[in-house]
Design a protein around this motif. Structure first.
Motif, PDB file in Angstrom:
ATOM      1  N   VAL A  98      14.037  34.947  72.944  1.00 13.75           N
ATOM      2  CA  VAL A  98      15.422  34.691  73.453  1.00 13.75           C
ATOM      3  C   VAL A  98      15.891  35.806  73.054  1.00 13.75           C
ATOM      4  N   GLN A  99      16.141  36.045  72.046  1.00 18.74           N
ATOM      5  CA  GLN A  99      16.822  36.766  71.088  1.00 18.74           C
ATOM      6  C   GLN A  99      16.346  38.492  71.859  1.00 18.74           C
ATOM      7  N   GLY A 218      21.360  30.911  79.088  1.00 17.66           N
ATOM      8  CA  GLY A 218      21.563  31.177  77.327  1.00 17.66           C
ATOM      9  C   GLY A 218      19.813  30.662  76.773  1.00 17.66           C
ATOM     10  N   GLY A 219      19.217  29.901  77.004  1.00 20.30           N
ATOM     11  CA  GLY A 219      18.576  28.658  76.300  1.00 20.30           C
ATOM     12  C   GLY A 219      18.723  28.045  75.948  1.00 20.30           C
ATOM     13  N   ARG A 384      23.974  32.524  75.442  1.00 17.12           N
ATOM     14  CA  ARG A 384      23.604  31.769  74.774  1.00 17.12           C
ATOM     15  C   ARG A 384      24.742  31.173  73.507  1.00 17.12           C
TER      16      ARG A 384
END
Length: 468
Positions: A98-99, A218-219, A384
């Motif tokens: 994700v990052q 954003g997850g 996120r």
């Protein structure tokens, strides 16, 4: 171009007429012996090649991409050993994916910018400005007209952000292309200007919270597709990998191009499918925290078992967005005329101009596309964080350029790949994540990233000098 080819053919025919007819292969034994010798001379050379070299030649795997994968594995294993097994856990790998998305999205556009011998130092500030615009629109303005939790809030917000990012990128591209101001200066001015305007929008205040549907990008627990859909997408991805290899083989056969051995085709299909399935398996064994799972069970009237409720995260939505953009950008760079123009300009701008390519408008489109991708990255970052802050995107321009260069994009222009840049973004984020788990101070982290960037550029120079 036609006249050049015609004149070359005429000269060749005239030389043949002066030399006379070609010797008969049965009458000229020496010519036949020479031809036989030249045809079979590659045998000993191939025999002298190592098994690994023959393997790379058969599978056509890019050695630079293979080197990056090897470096990535070394980084992962090294940090996992140093942190006592904390790095290679499903939780950290899921968070790492994700990052990486924001830098990966930006790096896909930076490849085209650098290929044309330009640079964009404004992507981080542009991301921050667009993020602030989207935050203000959905938190302050739209609720007045649409109310809270409207199904149209995230759509209007995203469209406004994409339009603003594209217009800013187009504006910078016009200055670079038609006013002949170097891209370094224009985007350096943008780095300062857009960051200042991001602060001016709210006088430095953070905007929060954001729309619930918008936050899916954003997850998080709600921003993932779960185990079932993850396996479905994984199966589809495997099917597309196999079909892509089969289609590529048929295309090569159709145009009489050299084809890979069948064992190499099978190997690539199995390897690609295995990587996809292993990745999905890792994502699916990372479960929601107990508190979030209990809340979900209460809201959906699900009885809570004594052993707890394991709800897999699956693939995160921002990862799907990043992968989708990577596929689209790869198609643009390799299949469309625009992509061929980009690499032609990077290889030789003067020749591209003489060939009839409208280099100025291509440059404008590249920077417009970069602005669009910055807006997409801003949406992922804002969703996120569930907030729009003035500091968003700080130093992102440096990490984006580093990801593209580490991924094999040459600063001299003319060469680069989208997949390599996204892999470079994963390498950069892996370094940051690993150093964070190892409790390395932030200044030392910046030193490490700087050293890695310099080494990557040096390796690129060495690689190209040997290739020549």
């Amino acid at each position: 171009m036609t006249s050049i080819v015609t004149s070359a053919d005429t000269a060749q025919r005239s030389r043949k007429s002066i030399r006379g007819p070609a010797p008969n292969k049965w009458e000229n034994g020496k010519a036949m012996a020479d031809m036989t010798h030249s045809t079979t001379s590659s045998g000993p050379r191939k025999a002298e090649e190592g098994a690994f070299t023959r393997f790379l030649r058969a599978t056509e795997i890019d050695t630079r991409l293979l080197g990056m994968i090897g470096a990535l594995l070394i980084i992962w294993i090294g940090f996992d050993v140093y942190t006592g097994g904390l790095f290679l856990t499903p939780r950290n790998l899921w968070n790492l994916s994700v990052q990486t998305c924001e830098i990966a999205v930006l790096a896909t556009g930076m490849v085209l910018v650098i290929v044309t011998r330009n640079i964009d130092l404004s992507v981080g500030s542009l991301l921050g400005f667009v993020a602030m615009i989207m935050g203000v629109i959905q938190a302050k303005y739209l609720p007045t007209y649409l109310g809270f939790d409207s199904s149209w809030t995230w759509v209007i917000t995203l469209i406004c952000g994409l339009v603003v990012g594209t217009l800013i990128g187009t504006f910078q591209g016009v200055i670079i292309a038609f006013l002949n101001v170097p891209s370094f200066i224009v985007t350096l001015g943008g780095l300062l200007a857009w960051r200042g305007l991001a602060w001016y929008v709210t006088s430095g205040q953070t905007v929060a919270p954001l729309d619930a549907t918008f936050r899916i990008m954003g997850g998080g627990a709600e921003g993932s597709i779960g185990a079932t859909w993850s396996w479905i997408l994984g199966a589809l991805a495997c099917v597309f990998i196999v079909l892509g290899i089969i289609g590529g083989r048929h295309q090569r056969k159709r145009f009489n191009f050299p084809r890979r051995p069948l064992w190499a085709e099978y190997f690539l299909a199995i390897l690609g499918s295995a990587l996809v399935l292993v990745t999905i398996y890792v994502f699916n064994i990372y479960y929601w925290p107990v508190g979030i799972a209990k809340k979900y069970a209460t809201e959906h009237n699900i009885p809570w078992p004594e052993t707890g409720l394991d709800i897999p995260y699956g693939i995160a939505v921002p990862v799907l967005i990043a992968v989708g953009i990577g596929i689209i950008m790869t198609f643009i760079a390799t299949r469309l005329r625009f992509g061929r123009y980009v690499f032609a300009i990077g290889g030789n701008p003067e020749a591209a101009e003489l060939a009839g390519i409208k280099t100025r408008w291509v440059t404008v489109r590249i920077f417009a596309l970069m602005g669009l991708l910055a807006a997409v990255a801003a949406a992922i970052s804002t969703a996120r964080l569930n907030a729009a802050a003035n500091s968003q995107g700080t130093t992102y321009e440096l990490f984006t350029i580093a990801a593209a260069v580490i991924g094999g994009t040459s600063l001299a222009g003319g060469s680069g790949t989208i997949a390599g840049a996204m892999l470079g973004a994963l390498v950069m984020q892996s370094l940051q994540s690993g150093m964070g788990l190892a409790n390395v101070d932030t200044p030392i982290q910046n030193v490490v990233v700087g050293v890695v960037l310099v080494i990557a550029v040096w390796l690129d120079i060495v690689y190209r000098s040997r290739a020549k």
